[in-house]
Design a protein around this motif. Structure first.
Motif, PDB file in Angstrom:
ATOM      1  N   LYS A 544       0.884  -1.192  -0.122  1.00 10.74           N
ATOM      2  CA  LYS A 544       0.004  -0.045  -0.095  1.00 10.74           C
ATOM      3  C   LYS A 544       0.905   1.339  -0.033  1.00 10.74           C
ATOM      4  O   LYS A 544       0.705   2.173  -0.669  1.00 10.74           O
ATOM      5  N   ARG A 547       2.549   1.858  -3.532  1.00 18.49           N
ATOM      6  CA  ARG A 547       1.387   2.177  -4.199  1.00 18.49           C
ATOM      7  C   ARG A 547       1.096   3.825  -4.249  1.00 18.49           C
ATOM      8  O   ARG A 547       0.956   4.674  -4.964  1.00 18.49           O
ATOM      9  N   LYS A 551       1.792   6.643  -6.745  1.00 16.37           N
ATOM     10  CA  LYS A 551       0.618   7.768  -7.200  1.00 16.37           C
ATOM     11  C   LYS A 551       0.934   9.196  -6.786  1.00 16.37           C
ATOM     12  O   LYS A 551       0.806   9.816  -7.703  1.00 16.37           O
ATOM     13  N   LYS A 556       4.202   6.376 -12.754  1.00 15.07           N
ATOM     14  CA  LYS A 556       3.723   5.610 -13.784  1.00 15.07           C
ATOM     15  C   LYS A 556       4.392   6.174 -15.198  1.00 15.07           C
ATOM     16  O   LYS A 556       4.120   7.188 -15.406  1.00 15.07           O
TER      17      LYS A 556
END
Length: 710
Positions: A544, A547, A551, A556
């Motif tokens: 978590k 990620r 984010k 990405k």
């Protein structure tokens, strides 16, 4: 305690009382009105130890260095250099100017500099002032600046251009002392200069010290923005500690020739660095330092000072690039790419003499100027005036008026610092983001490429082929996140480098290897800790939290729509070409192919979709599905003229650059008996790898494909 305090007050008052206020006059960059600067001046300063820094004396030296740019030849009896000597109590008859330079003189040629000598009796001693002008708007002295070793083309102990220039000024100085009958054992020197003048002053001081004719404690030297002069180890000897080299850490010039790798040029004596936005508290810099500098700076330029606010980053990146491209001085003089000669031509184009211009050359220059003006205006519009600001910042960082503004605005305790900075060098392909203490992204790197639009002060960042360099202030905390959207762990080597307050690479490095992938993000504490502890303090985060970092850092890789032409060749001697349209996640392909062994027999048309994923670094994997239509040119004896063949292509892709991709893969064509027999007929299809029979109705025909996209 009261007695000690009273004695301190008495001594301080006596020192102040000994100094007198002197009005110096300087030329502003605009208007005709002279700028008056009132400073303390006391001849007794030149009887104290020159091995102790004297800020008041340094200010006087900086005023003289700025005055040296006066047009002495135009007004030999009425110029600011002469007026300032007279203001210090020096007689006009004791001032000597050497400004009439013949650049065609044998031996010396370009290696000369304008200077002035002045002297004054002070008690039992004679005070001698030597002020050396920096580079004027004249190509010959600029060429001398880059004459590192034109004669031998190797790393000599002394910069050749500065050495010959200092030798000539030394000869003229000795002649001046003889004419004025000044006793070498009973005189004291104040030697100063800015930029080129500072380097020549540095070498002149070294020569006077080595000669042993003069008192070592009686030579006072203050240079400003001086380039480096020597590769010898003795530059740091204690005997030269009477030389004070003052530099702006944002200024590129004091860091060249470089002190890195195969280039080890330095200056004799001490180096003092101004504070910058990277080495002092934000409140001090924004609320006190810049306003204080601007109060003086506006009097010269009628505008505010334009800092880069990136500390030593720009000079250090320049020296890195130069030393990486030319690992030695010999490489700088390489006959294949003689950069020194190219730079000489640039200088003569920037400062042309009348004899060099023909009508055609002037016309060409005018056309080039119009083109550059147009491009400049276009870039300014796109960057909200960044180009104009950068041009001013490059000018301001080195101007003698800037140095004088710094010197006049603050005392030494607030002006100088010994704090260094650090840089993180990231190699290979990865995603990276730098966060400030509030979680704001200041720099982003995707697929190994720096996103220039993401760079936000105070961080500095630059992409050099193969590496990304990120510069960190030493006065704030940051977090660096390293990630890779790959299936397998990707090797990412990181090096932490240390730089001193003047922007010189100290040689201190710490290396650490990271292996990020889809499931792991590495977080590194940066900024203050880099400089203070000189360590790479990192931790892994997963699931978590990983990620969340990806984010918030937007790590990405961009799912950008691209149109990429493709050419390919396979082992069945088919040549193909076409185009790919879409992003990495999903794209479509339109291709055409033809056998080079059976010319004119059939044409293949491909339509398909595919997906690309990252395996490791620049290594990717393509999965593609095609519907190939094989069209026979002539009506076949059996079967259909049009045959549809399902096809799969699995490719290993190497992407050295974002658009360029080289691939090799396996193609699997599916032969369905009674449906597409014509496409596999021996007259229209060569099958070098044979076929794999699955059952009576179905077989697979493999081939190997290579190609590129761009």
């Amino acid at each position: 305690m009261r007695k000690i305090f009273a004695a301190f007050i008495f001594i301080t008052a006596a020192a102040i009382a000994g100094a007198e206020k002197v009005n110096f006059f300087l030329e502003p960059a605009y208007g005709n009105e002279k700028l008056k600067v009132s400073l303390n001046w006391d001849e007794k300063w030149l009887s104290e130890s020159s091995f102790e820094y004297n800020h008041d004396l340094a200010r006087i030296a900086c005023v003289l260095s700025e005055s040296s740019y006066a047009d002495v030849l135009e007004s030999p009896d009425d110029n600011q250099m002469l007026k300032n000597y007279l203001a210090m109590g020096i007689k006009k008859s004791d001032v000597e100017f050497h400004y009439d330079i013949d650049y065609n003189a044998p031996i010396l040629r370009n290696n000369q500099a304008a200077c002035s000598f002045a002297s004054k009796k002070s008690g039992d001693s004679t005070l001698v002032f030597v002020t050396i002008r920096g580079t004027p708007s004249e190509a010959h002295e600029w060429v001398s600046n880059i004459n590192i070793s034109d004669t031998y083309r190797t790393a000599d102990e002394i910069h050749e251009g500065f050495f010959y220039t200092s030798t000539e000024i030394h000869r003229a100085l000795i002649y001046y002392l003889l004419i004025k009958k000044i006793d070498p054992e009973n005189c004291r020197f104040l030697i100063t200069g800015h930029s080129r003048g500072g380097s020549v002053a540095n070498l002149l001081a070294e020569t006077l010290c080595d000669e042993d004719y003069f008192q070592k404690g009686g030579i006072y030297v203050y240079t400003f923005a001086a380039p480096n002069v020597s590769t010898t180890d003795k530059v740091s000897d204690d005997q030269y500690k009477f030389i004070w080299n003052i530099v702006n850490p944002e200024d590129l010039i004091p860091t060249v020739p470089p002190c890195r790798g195969g280039w080890q040029f330095k200056k004799f004596g001490n180096t003092l660095s101004f504070v910058s936005s990277w080495t002092c508290a934000d409140d001090f810099y924004e609320k006190k330092f810049l306003p204080g500098v601007n109060e003086v700076f506006r009097k010269f330029f009628d505008r505010d000072y334009c800092p880069f606010k990136t500390g030593t980053f720009i000079p250090s990146v320049f020296t890195r690039g130069l030393t990486d491209f030319y690992s030695t001085v010999g490489g700088y003089y390489s006959s294949r790419v003689n950069i020194s000669k190219k730079i000489e031509n640039v200088f003569f184009n920037m400062f042309p003499s009348a004899s060099r211009n023909s009508v055609d050359e002037v016309s060409t220059e005018e056309n080039s100027s119009k083109i550059m003006q147009f491009l400049g205006e276009m870039l300014n519009k796109r960057t909200n005036g960044l180009l104009d600001y950068s041009a001013l910042a490059f000018s301001d960082m080195h101007s003698c008026k800037t140095y004088l503004s710094f010197m006049l605005a603050f005392d030494k305790d607030e002006l100088f610092t010994d704090k260094g900075c650090s840089q993180l060098v990231i190699r290979g392909n990865c995603e990276c983001a730098v966060f400030d203490k509030n979680g704001k992204v200041l720099v982003r790197m995707l697929d190994g490429m720096l996103q220039f639009s993401s760079i936000t002060l105070p961080i500095g960042a630059m992409y050099v082929p193969g590496i990304t360099v990120i510069g960190f202030p030493s006065n704030a905390d940051f977090t660096v996140a390293i990630y890779k959207d790959s299936i397998f762990p990707t090797y990412v080597p990181v090096v932490l480098e240390q730089y001193d307050s003047a922007g010189y690479f100290t040689g201190e490095e710490i290396s650490k290897n990271f292996f990020p992938h889809k499931g792991i993000v590495y977080k590194i504490k940066g900024g203050k800790i880099f400089t203070e502890k000189k360590t790479i303090d990192s931790m892994k985060v997963r699931f978590k939290e990983a990620r969340y970092v990806v984010k918030t850092g937007d790590l990405k890789p961009d799912d950008v729509f691209r149109i990429q032409p493709e050419i390919n060749f396979n082992s069945d001697f088919n040549f193909g070409f076409g185009v790919r349209l879409g992003s990495r996640n999903i794209y479509g392909s339109l291709l055409a192919g033809h056998s080079i062994t059976d010319l004119g027999e059939s044409i293949d048309l491909f339509t398909g979709v595919g997906h690309q994923t990252t395996l490791y670094g620049w290594l990717l994997f393509d999965t593609e599905l095609y519907a190939k239509t094989s069209i026979a040119v002539e009506e076949p004896d059996t079967g259909s003229r049009f045959n549809i063949v399902p096809e799969t292509r699995l490719s290993l892709v190497y992407r050295p650059f974002h658009r360029f991709q080289f691939f090799t893969g396996c193609i699997l064509d599916f032969h369905i008996n009674g449906f597409n027999d014509g496409a596999f007929d021996s007259s229209s299809r060569t099958k070098t790898l044979g076929s794999i029979e699955v059952n009576d109705r179905f077989s697979i025909v493999p081939s190997i494909s290579i190609g590129m996209r761009f």
